[in-house]
Design an enzyme around this catalytic site. Sequence first.
Site, PDB file in Angstrom:
ATOM      1  N   SER A 106     208.928  73.152  35.690  1.00 45.03           N
ATOM      2  CA  SER A 106     208.033  73.788  34.170  1.00 45.03           C
ATOM      3  C   SER A 106     209.071  74.895  33.845  1.00 45.03           C
ATOM      4  O   SER A 106     209.268  75.760  34.882  1.00 45.03           O
ATOM      5  CB  SER A 106     207.221  73.586  34.245  1.00 45.03           C
ATOM      6  OG  SER A 106     206.910  73.743  33.014  1.00 45.03           O
TER       7      SER A 106
ATOM      8  N   TYR B 145     199.007  76.700  36.023  1.00 45.21           N
ATOM      9  CA  TYR B 145     200.105  75.319  35.750  1.00 45.21           C
ATOM     10  C   TYR B 145     201.210  76.489  36.751  1.00 45.21           C
ATOM     11  O   TYR B 145     201.841  75.535  37.207  1.00 45.21           O
ATOM     12  CB  TYR B 145     199.664  74.561  34.691  1.00 45.21           C
ATOM     13  CG  TYR B 145     201.034  73.928  34.541  1.00 45.21           C
ATOM     14  CD1 TYR B 145     200.764  72.935  35.332  1.00 45.21           C
ATOM     15  CD2 TYR B 145     202.041  74.524  33.711  1.00 45.21           C
ATOM     16  CE1 TYR B 145     202.088  71.809  34.894  1.00 45.21           C
ATOM     17  CE2 TYR B 145     203.070  73.030  33.635  1.00 45.21           C
ATOM     18  CZ  TYR B 145     202.838  72.178  34.477  1.00 45.21           C
ATOM     19  OH  TYR B 145     204.304  71.126  33.568  1.00 45.21           O
TER      20      TYR B 145
HETATM   21  P1  NAD Z   1     202.121  62.278  32.308  1.00 47.42           P
HETATM   22  O1  NAD Z   1     201.074  62.798  32.047  1.00 47.42           O
HETATM   23  O2  NAD Z   1     202.714  61.325  30.880  1.00 47.42           O
HETATM   24  O3  NAD Z   1     202.617  61.782  33.363  1.00 47.42           O
HETATM   25  C1  NAD Z   1     201.871  62.556  34.781  1.00 47.42           C
HETATM   26  C2  NAD Z   1     202.354  61.198  35.827  1.00 47.42           C
HETATM   27  O4  NAD Z   1     201.364  61.276  37.487  1.00 47.42           O
HETATM   28  C3  NAD Z   1     201.026  59.988  35.269  1.00 47.42           C
HETATM   29  O5  NAD Z   1     201.686  59.192  35.832  1.00 47.42           O
HETATM   30  C4  NAD Z   1     199.717  60.320  36.221  1.00 47.42           C
HETATM   31  O6  NAD Z   1     198.909  59.143  36.494  1.00 47.42           O
HETATM   32  C5  NAD Z   1     200.501  60.888  37.221  1.00 47.42           C
HETATM   33  N1  NAD Z   1     199.486  61.639  38.542  1.00 47.42           N
HETATM   34  C6  NAD Z   1     198.386  62.899  38.378  1.00 47.42           C
HETATM   35  N2  NAD Z   1     197.724  63.259  38.921  1.00 47.42           N
HETATM   36  C7  NAD Z   1     198.273  62.300  40.066  1.00 47.42           C
HETATM   37  C8  NAD Z   1     197.779  62.264  41.607  1.00 47.42           C
HETATM   38  N3  NAD Z   1     196.731  62.662  41.786  1.00 47.42           N
HETATM   39  N4  NAD Z   1     198.559  61.123  42.024  1.00 47.42           N
HETATM   40  C9  NAD Z   1     199.104  60.015  41.060  1.00 47.42           C
HETATM   41  N5  NAD Z   1     199.914  59.789  40.231  1.00 47.42           N
HETATM   42  C10 NAD Z   1     199.117  61.501  39.897  1.00 47.42           C
HETATM   43  O7  NAD Z   1     202.794  63.949  31.652  1.00 47.42           O
HETATM   44  P2  NAD Z   1     204.908  64.359  32.125  1.00 47.42           P
HETATM   45  O8  NAD Z   1     205.034  64.921  31.033  1.00 47.42           O
HETATM   46  O9  NAD Z   1     205.322  62.475  31.984  1.00 47.42           O
HETATM   47  O10 NAD Z   1     204.850  64.706  33.607  1.00 47.42           O
HETATM   48  C11 NAD Z   1     205.326  64.538  34.072  1.00 47.42           C
HETATM   49  C12 NAD Z   1     205.800  66.201  35.234  1.00 47.42           C
HETATM   50  O11 NAD Z   1     206.171  67.089  33.965  1.00 47.42           O
HETATM   51  C13 NAD Z   1     204.512  66.555  36.036  1.00 47.42           C
HETATM   52  O12 NAD Z   1     205.037  67.067  36.771  1.00 47.42           O
HETATM   53  C14 NAD Z   1     204.635  68.210  34.302  1.00 47.42           C
HETATM   54  O13 NAD Z   1     203.763  68.685  34.843  1.00 47.42           O
HETATM   55  C15 NAD Z   1     206.105  68.064  33.808  1.00 47.42           C
HETATM   56  N6  NAD Z   1     206.440  68.724  32.904  1.00 47.42           N
HETATM   57  C16 NAD Z   1     205.702  68.101  31.691  1.00 47.42           C
HETATM   58  C17 NAD Z   1     206.481  68.702  30.781  1.00 47.42           C
HETATM   59  C18 NAD Z   1     205.331  68.589  29.101  1.00 47.42           C
HETATM   60  O14 NAD Z   1     206.041  69.170  28.272  1.00 47.42           O
HETATM   61  N7  NAD Z   1     205.521  66.618  29.757  1.00 47.42           N
HETATM   62  C19 NAD Z   1     206.540  70.028  30.744  1.00 47.42           C
HETATM   63  C20 NAD Z   1     207.020  70.238  31.836  1.00 47.42           C
HETATM   64  C21 NAD Z   1     206.869  70.021  32.911  1.00 47.42           C
END
Ligand code: NAD
Length: 251
Positions: free
Chosen positions: A137, A151
């Site tokens: 991130s 985080y």
């Molecule tokens: P999201 O919530 O749509 O997806 C996250 C996924 O992780 C979900 O499918 C959830 O079920 C899964 N998950 C959570 N805990 C879990 C566990 N214990 N075991 C298995 N699966 C688990 O969110 P996203 O934005 O697609 O996030 C994906 C990645 O991107 C994450 O690592 C997040 O930290 C990172 N990220 C997101 C953003 C943003 O703005 N959306 C920014 C920077 C980084």
Amino acid sequence: MSNVCLITGGARGIGAATARLVAKDGMAVAIGYRERADAAEALAAEIKAAGGRAAPVKGDVASEADIISMFDQAEKALGPVTGLVNSAGISIKSAVRDFEAAALERLMAVNVIGLILCCREASRRMTSGGAIVNISSMAAPIGGRAGASAYAATKAAVDSFTTGFAKEVGKRNIRVNAVRPGMTRTDMTAHQLGDPKIEAKLAETIPMHRVGEAIEIAEAVRWLLSPAASFISGAHVDASGGGFVIGDRWD
Ligand code: NAD
């Protein structure tokens, strides 16, 4: 060599967008999910209907046994795993004075230890090389937005681990990279981006003056997984619309 990619957190958000893209590139996709079997099965069906190969694989990345099981399920359904995307992740938003130990332990278990154990498993099984992309991130280099310091710390750990792991497995032709998304429209950010006023304030803190879409992050992941990135390893690729305009706060 088989062309099978396991994507943790593959049923939703950035993971699901990546699954759709790499399936079009001809990769078989193991869609990791924890609870949302319906979403994982629907995505696998969508990919198969378009002529691709996909299988849902169940597991909580906070459980070592589940991680091993996810790789076993993927191998059984699709063949040896040669690609891994660690997209599963959670966030907490809290002032440090209000931190609760159990929430911090869960955060570390999912975002850091789970990701590292997935990489361990891939390292054991990728005997003919492979490509790994860890979803970090833009919170990592700046310490996170307000309330996101813990985080951010987990994502800084992901960045550092990615650098070290890439050095360790480079000679085995395993490439390891991180993608650092900025604020991206997914379920994780729905509580903020569901409010147009908050979205507008957040957009002001991004040089491109808008948030990202999951597919824009997935395109970077797709490239890093592909042979086009054959000499890219240990990199942290920012997919963030230019990073942050430091100093602005949205709350
Ligand atoms: P999201 O919530 O749509 O997806 C996250 C996924 O992780 C979900 O499918 C959830 O079920 C899964 N998950 C959570 N805990 C879990 C566990 N214990 N075991 C298995 N699966 C688990 O969110 P996203 O934005 O697609 O996030 C994906 C990645 O991107 C994450 O690592 C997040 O930290 C990172 N990220 C997101 C953003 C943003 O703005 N959306 C920014 C920077 C980084």
